[in-house]
Write a protein that holds these residues in place. Structure first.
Motif, PDB file in Angstrom:
ATOM      1  N   ARG A   1       0.794  -1.221   0.000  1.00 11.87           N
ATOM      2  CA  ARG A   1       0.000   0.000   0.000  1.00 11.87           C
ATOM      3  C   ARG A   1       0.831   1.279   0.000  1.00 11.87           C
ATOM      4  N   ASP A   2       2.129   1.162   0.334  1.00 19.32           N
ATOM      5  CA  ASP A   2       2.965   2.371   0.266  1.00 19.32           C
ATOM      6  C   ASP A   2       3.503   2.600  -1.141  1.00 19.32           C
ATOM      7  N   GLY A   3       3.121   1.754  -2.088  1.00 22.94           N
ATOM      8  CA  GLY A   3       3.583   1.931  -3.465  1.00 22.94           C
ATOM      9  C   GLY A   3       4.765   1.036  -3.814  1.00 22.94           C
ATOM     10  N   THR A   4       5.298   0.317  -2.813  1.00 23.00           N
ATOM     11  CA  THR A   4       6.412  -0.606  -3.088  1.00 23.00           C
ATOM     12  C   THR A   4       5.889  -1.855  -3.796  1.00 23.00           C
ATOM     13  N   VAL A   5       6.634  -2.300  -4.805  1.00 28.27           N
ATOM     14  CA  VAL A   5       6.276  -3.561  -5.464  1.00 28.27           C
ATOM     15  C   VAL A   5       7.431  -4.542  -5.275  1.00 28.27           C
ATOM     16  N   MET A   6       7.139  -5.670  -4.643  1.00 26.52           N
ATOM     17  CA  MET A   6       8.143  -6.728  -4.487  1.00 26.52           C
ATOM     18  C   MET A   6       7.977  -7.691  -5.645  1.00 26.52           C
ATOM     19  N   ALA A   7       9.093  -7.996  -6.314  1.00 25.33           N
ATOM     20  CA  ALA A   7       9.019  -8.922  -7.445  1.00 25.33           C
ATOM     21  C   ALA A   7       9.974 -10.085  -7.203  1.00 25.33           C
ATOM     22  N   ASN A   8       9.669 -11.216  -7.825  1.00 25.54           N
ATOM     23  CA  ASN A   8      10.533 -12.386  -7.726  1.00 25.54           C
ATOM     24  C   ASN A   8      11.058 -12.707  -9.125  1.00 25.54           C
ATOM     25  N   LEU A   9      12.385 -12.718  -9.277  1.00 28.61           N
ATOM     26  CA  LEU A   9      12.997 -12.935 -10.582  1.00 28.61           C
ATOM     27  C   LEU A   9      13.936 -14.138 -10.529  1.00 28.61           C
TER      28      LEU A   9
END
Ligand SMILES: NC(=O)c1ccc[n+]([C@@H]2O[C@H](COP(=O)([O-])OP(=O)(O)OC[C@H]3O[C@@H](n4cnc5c(N)ncnc54)[C@H](OP(=O)(O)O)[C@@H]3O)[C@@H](O)[C@H]2O)c1
Length: 380
Positions: free
Chosen positions: A244-252
């Motif tokens: 909700r703070d705008g952070t996007v966690m991605a898995n690569l």
């Protein structure tokens, strides 16, 4: 040392799970394997791996020494619940995985689950089995493993949405009119992953992504409104979680299923894996597109089924499984797969799924409706 049973050992996931077990002889020992119709490859696996138990759908035509060979559905459920087994890798395809899944969870096993059809169809039963037993579910599907890992970094109430990536399959850029005459051979040529034939076809129709939307909802308990799909043709980003703070966690990572299979087996630890390291500088272009729901109605149908609940997800899955069989047999066209699923959903009278019997009845009904669709089409 964990004792592992690989259910569906002859398949694409099953063979890669065997590879993971072989890579870590200090962590894992192979206790049991199972297969359904591929007798020669199964015999070769028994010969090479020497498991304690091997379960086939029917009696094997050759005698085997040194391994306890059993056959039939009950033997499969017993292997899933065997007191000697710590980790069950569920690599069976289709709804056939549901009963062994319930059996393993009730017996308190860790289930490294690749199969999505069982979660889509058996949502509430799986939830109950998890509540009553000591079992745990660890996702193997690369997108779900990615979500699982991204969710480990924040609190649930801080999550804005889950973002599932989709390669878009081999026909992502083709106009819809051209899809009508797609052959099984063309449909099986996945651009980034090498997988079993049912899931490869599902990736081409986007039924796979529809199943994954429902699978993510079941696994992580988020409604469809909080699950988004993004087309990402390179399959480097396996999924993301937006907070909700705008952070996007991605898995690569590189596209190698041994990585999520292994993580499901070793969690919460990370171990060296046989997968090649990701060299991002060799993959300079990572692109993302919003899916066109009108071009791939399978995705919209999945969201609708998730919202409707009851037997709709079961019918979505069962109709798709039957349509896939008919497509491979040359009895249905490529676009008729989603049309037949839509036909089945339109005619199904939705109701709650109280137990396994209800689920299997809805599954049977879906398959019959697809056969009816196929007959009306062919008689025209
Ligand atoms: N392949 C992937 O990369 C991938 C990725 C994510 C998720 N998944 C999911 O993982 C599951 C397996 O996929 P896959 O690609 O490995 O499939 P696959 O290559 O077709 O292998 C399926 C396995 O299940 C066994 N099986 C088939 N029908 C069965 C039945 N009625 N009862 C018991 N066993 C049965 C098969 O045995 P026989 O060969 O002896 O018939 C085989 O060992 C699917 O649910 C798929 O959606 C796969």
């Amino acid at each position: 040392m964990k004792h592992v049973a690989i259910l569906g050992s002859t398949g694409s996931i099953g063979r890669q799970a065997l590879d993971v077990v072989r890579t870590h002889p200090d962590l894992f020992s192979l206790y049991g394997i199972s297969a359904h119709s591929s007798e020669a490859p199964f015999l070769a696996q028994i010969e090479a791996e020497r498991p304690k138990v091997a379960v086939f759908s029917r009696p094997l035509s050759t005698d085997v020494s040194g391994t306890d060979v059993r056959w039939g559905d009950q033997a499969l459920y017993d292997l899933a619940a065997d007191p000697q087994v710590d980790v069950v890798v569920l690599a069976i395809s289709g709804i056939a995985a549901l009963t062994p899944l319930l059996s393993a969870l009730k017996a308190g096993k860790r289930v490294a689950i690749a199969n999505k059809e069982s979660l889509v169809c058996g949502g509430d039963l799986v939830k109950k089995a998890l509540e009553v037993g000591e079992g745990e579910l660890l996702p193997v599907d690369s997108e779900q493993s990615a979500l699982f890992q991204c969710l480990e970094n924040g609190r649930r109430d801080e999550v804005e949405k889950l973002i599932l990536t989709a390669s878009g399959g081999p026909f992502f850029r083709r106009p819809r009119e051209e899809l009508k005459n797609i052959t099984p051979e063309q449909a099986l040529k996945h651009p980034t992953w090498s997988m079993g034939r049912k899931i490869s076809l599902d990736s081409a129709t986007l039924m796979n992504k529809g199943l994954e939307v429902m699978e993510a909802s079941r696994l992580f308990d988020f409604p469809g409104e909080q699950i988004e799909v993004l087309i990402h043709p390179q399959s480097v980003v396996h999924s993301m979680v937006a907070y909700r703070d705008g952070t996007v966690m991605a898995n690569l990572s590189t596209a190698d299923m041994r990585l999520p299979i292994q993580y499901a087996m070793t969690w919460p630890r990370r171990m060296p894996s046989p997968a090649a390291p990701l060299k991002l500088w060799e993959r300079p272009e990572l692109t993302f597109f919003k899916p066109d729901m009108a071009r791939f109605p399978a995705l919209q149908m999945a969201y609708d089924c998730l919202k409707a609940g009851g037997g709709c997800p079961v019918v979505y899955n069962g109709a798709n499984e039957r349509a896939a069989e008919l497509f491979f047999a040359g009895a249905l066209g490529f676009l008729e797969i989603e049309e037949s699923v839509s036909f089945a959903l339109d005619r199904f009278r939705n109701r709650p799924m109280r137990d396994l019997e209800d689920i299997l009845a809805a599954d049977g009904e879906a398959r019959r409706l697809v056969d009816e669709f196929q007959k009306t089409r062919r008689s025209k």
